[in-house]
Design a protein around this motif. Structure first.
Motif, mmCIF file in Angstrom:
data_model
loop_
_atom_site.group_PDB
_atom_site.id
_atom_site.type_symbol
_atom_site.label_atom_id
_atom_site.label_comp_id
_atom_site.label_asym_id
_atom_site.label_seq_id
_atom_site.Cartn_x
_atom_site.Cartn_y
_atom_site.Cartn_z
ATOM 1 N N ALA A 93 0.814 -1.220 0.000
ATOM 2 C CA ALA A 93 0.000 0.000 0.000
ATOM 3 C C ALA A 93 0.844 1.266 0.000
ATOM 4 C CB ALA A 93 -0.983 -0.001 1.175
ATOM 5 N N ASP A 94 2.079 1.163 -0.554
ATOM 6 C CA ASP A 94 2.946 2.342 -0.577
ATOM 7 C C ASP A 94 3.379 2.771 -1.977
ATOM 8 O OD1 ASP A 94 4.791 0.347 -1.170
ATOM 9 O OD2 ASP A 94 6.074 0.752 0.549
ATOM 10 N N THR A 95 2.817 2.155 -3.005
ATOM 11 C CA THR A 95 3.128 2.527 -4.385
ATOM 12 C C THR A 95 1.893 2.302 -5.251
ATOM 13 O OG1 THR A 95 5.432 1.834 -4.090
ATOM 14 C CG2 THR A 95 4.680 2.135 -6.347
ATOM 15 N N LEU A 96 1.659 3.235 -6.162
ATOM 16 C CA LEU A 96 0.550 3.118 -7.109
ATOM 17 C C LEU A 96 1.075 2.722 -8.477
ATOM 18 C CD1 LEU A 96 -1.172 6.456 -6.107
ATOM 19 C CD2 LEU A 96 -2.116 4.167 -5.694
ATOM 20 N N LEU A 97 0.312 1.894 -9.175
ATOM 21 C CA LEU A 97 0.591 1.582 -10.572
ATOM 22 C C LEU A 97 -0.583 2.111 -11.378
ATOM 23 C CD1 LEU A 97 2.251 0.242 -12.815
ATOM 24 C CD2 LEU A 97 0.965 -1.866 -12.365
ATOM 25 N N VAL A 98 -0.296 3.095 -12.231
ATOM 26 C CA VAL A 98 -1.331 3.702 -13.043
ATOM 27 C C VAL A 98 -1.090 3.270 -14.487
ATOM 28 C CG1 VAL A 98 -2.473 5.852 -13.692
ATOM 29 C CG2 VAL A 98 -1.304 5.689 -11.478
ATOM 30 N N LYS A 99 -2.000 2.453 -15.000
ATOM 31 C CA LYS A 99 -1.904 2.031 -16.394
ATOM 32 C C LYS A 99 -2.633 3.066 -17.229
ATOM 33 C CE LYS A 99 -1.117 -2.818 -15.562
ATOM 34 N NZ LYS A 99 -1.455 -4.192 -15.950
ATOM 35 N N VAL A 100 -1.916 3.569 -18.246
ATOM 36 C CA VAL A 100 -2.411 4.697 -19.030
ATOM 37 C C VAL A 100 -2.295 4.421 -20.516
ATOM 38 C CG1 VAL A 100 -1.710 6.341 -17.226
ATOM 39 C CG2 VAL A 100 -0.168 5.889 -19.144
ATOM 40 N N ASP A 101 -3.017 5.214 -21.278
ATOM 41 C CA ASP A 101 -2.792 5.298 -22.715
ATOM 42 C C ASP A 101 -2.065 6.620 -22.919
ATOM 43 O OD1 ASP A 101 -2.750 4.940 -25.415
ATOM 44 O OD2 ASP A 101 -4.900 5.245 -25.707
ATOM 45 N N GLN A 102 -0.766 6.541 -23.144
ATOM 46 C CA GLN A 102 0.080 7.725 -23.268
ATOM 47 C C GLN A 102 -0.012 8.290 -24.677
ATOM 48 O OE1 GLN A 102 2.298 9.270 -20.896
ATOM 49 N NE2 GLN A 102 2.307 10.797 -22.504
ATOM 50 N N VAL A 103 -0.324 9.576 -24.766
ATOM 51 C CA VAL A 103 -0.332 10.281 -26.042
ATOM 52 C C VAL A 103 0.962 11.081 -26.126
ATOM 53 C CG1 VAL A 103 -1.491 12.025 -27.446
ATOM 54 C CG2 VAL A 103 -2.848 10.448 -26.039
ATOM 55 N N GLY A 104 1.841 10.728 -27.061
ATOM 56 C CA GLY A 104 3.117 11.438 -27.201
ATOM 57 C C GLY A 104 4.108 11.016 -26.140
ATOM 58 N N ALA A 105 5.028 11.919 -25.848
ATOM 59 C CA ALA A 105 6.121 11.647 -24.913
ATOM 60 C C ALA A 105 5.642 11.683 -23.469
ATOM 61 C CB ALA A 105 7.229 12.679 -25.111
ATOM 62 N N ALA A 106 6.176 10.780 -22.650
ATOM 63 C CA ALA A 106 5.870 10.802 -21.223
ATOM 64 C C ALA A 106 6.892 11.649 -20.466
ATOM 65 C CB ALA A 106 5.845 9.391 -20.651
ATOM 66 N N CYS A 107 8.117 11.698 -20.973
ATOM 67 C CA CYS A 107 9.192 12.398 -20.277
ATOM 68 C C CYS A 107 9.213 13.888 -20.638
ATOM 69 C CB CYS A 107 10.535 11.758 -20.634
ATOM 70 S SG CYS A 107 11.911 12.419 -19.663
ATOM 71 N N HIS A 108 9.569 14.710 -19.668
ATOM 72 C CA HIS A 108 9.647 16.155 -19.912
ATOM 73 C C HIS A 108 10.746 16.518 -20.909
ATOM 74 C CE1 HIS A 108 12.851 15.751 -16.943
ATOM 75 N NE2 HIS A 108 13.300 16.909 -17.370
ATOM 76 N N THR A 109 11.663 15.570 -21.192
ATOM 77 C CA THR A 109 12.724 15.818 -22.170
ATOM 78 C C THR A 109 12.251 15.602 -23.598
ATOM 79 O OG1 THR A 109 13.498 13.527 -22.147
ATOM 80 C CG2 THR A 109 14.466 15.041 -20.512
ATOM 81 N N GLY A 110 11.036 15.060 -23.744
ATOM 82 C CA GLY A 110 10.502 14.767 -25.067
ATOM 83 C C GLY A 110 10.654 13.305 -25.463
ATOM 84 N N ASP A 111 11.301 12.500 -24.615
ATOM 85 C CA ASP A 111 11.430 11.065 -24.882
ATOM 86 C C ASP A 111 10.128 10.357 -24.546
ATOM 87 O OD1 ASP A 111 14.072 11.288 -25.714
ATOM 88 O OD2 ASP A 111 14.900 10.733 -23.758
ATOM 89 N N ARG A 112 9.908 9.232 -25.194
ATOM 90 C CA ARG A 112 8.700 8.444 -24.954
ATOM 91 C C ARG A 112 8.599 8.027 -23.485
ATOM 92 N NH1 ARG A 112 3.573 6.803 -25.891
ATOM 93 N NH2 ARG A 112 3.299 4.640 -25.308
ATOM 94 N N THR A 113 9.724 7.593 -22.905
ATOM 95 C CA THR A 113 9.766 7.142 -21.525
ATOM 96 C C THR A 113 10.906 7.853 -20.800
ATOM 97 O OG1 THR A 113 10.201 5.249 -20.072
ATOM 98 C CG2 THR A 113 11.058 5.116 -22.304
ATOM 99 N N CYS A 114 10.796 7.967 -19.506
ATOM 100 C CA CYS A 114 11.864 8.578 -18.709
ATOM 101 C C CYS A 114 13.019 7.600 -18.474
ATOM 102 C CB CYS A 114 11.304 9.037 -17.356
ATOM 103 S SG CYS A 114 10.117 10.379 -17.485
ATOM 104 N N PHE A 115 12.858 6.345 -18.895
ATOM 105 C CA PHE A 115 13.824 5.309 -18.542
ATOM 106 C C PHE A 115 14.625 4.767 -19.720
ATOM 107 C CE2 PHE A 115 10.560 5.214 -15.245
ATOM 108 C CZ PHE A 115 11.359 5.377 -14.131
ATOM 109 N N ASP A 116 14.813 5.547 -20.774
ATOM 110 C CA ASP A 116 15.601 5.024 -21.886
ATOM 111 C C ASP A 116 16.867 5.821 -22.182
ATOM 112 O OD1 ASP A 116 14.499 7.267 -23.013
ATOM 113 O OD2 ASP A 116 13.548 6.245 -24.681
#
Length: 137
Positions: A93-116
């Motif tokens: 009960a200490d982390t949320l998983l939010v499944k989304v339909d992402q439109v465009g980039a998720a990362c503020h840098t413009g990358d699709r994901t923050c983890f690549d």
């Protein structure tokens, strides 16, 4: 993380859900955003009770900005919207998983994901004898 008895900001979150959350000292819970159909991990944001309430009721991801100390709805300024498909609480009960339909980039840098952008260990191949220790569950 510890349970915070009362959120620091007023919230419309269902009290039964609020009672289950284990928040950090700052009243926040990490929220992992994952692409619902591919399983791609997109980003990590932070939610307090009100951000979670807004996410659950509007169908759009709302986060708490720790640096700006304000709510932000993903995509309001960039157009890169996260449409909520489901929200789950982990076993502790200490982390949320939010499944989304992402439109465009998720990362503020413009990358699709923050983890690549900064891979610390590339995906390994091989069998059980590869020298990679097993993880106990």
């Amino acid at each position: 993380m510890t349970s915070t008895p009362t959120p620091s900001r007023p919230s419309g979150l269902d009290p039964e859900i609020a009672a289950r959350l284990k928040r950090g000292a700052d009243g926040l819970v990490p929220a992992i955003a994952q692409q619902y159909d591919t399983g791609e991990v997109l980003m990590l944001g932070w939610m307090d009770d009100e951000a979670l309430h807004r996410t659950l009721t509007t169908g759009r991801c709302t986060y708490w900005s720790r640096s700006r100390r304000e709510y932000w709805v993903k995509g309001d300024t960039s157009g890169h919207v996260q449409w909520v498909k489901s929200v789950a609480l982990d076993c502790d009960a200490d982390t949320l998983l939010v499944k989304v339909d992402q439109v465009g980039a998720a990362c503020h840098t413009g990358d699709r994901t923050c983890f690549d952008a900064d891979v610390l260990l590339a995906e390994r191949t091989g069998d059980a004898g590869s020298g990679v220790p097993a993880v106990d569950q």
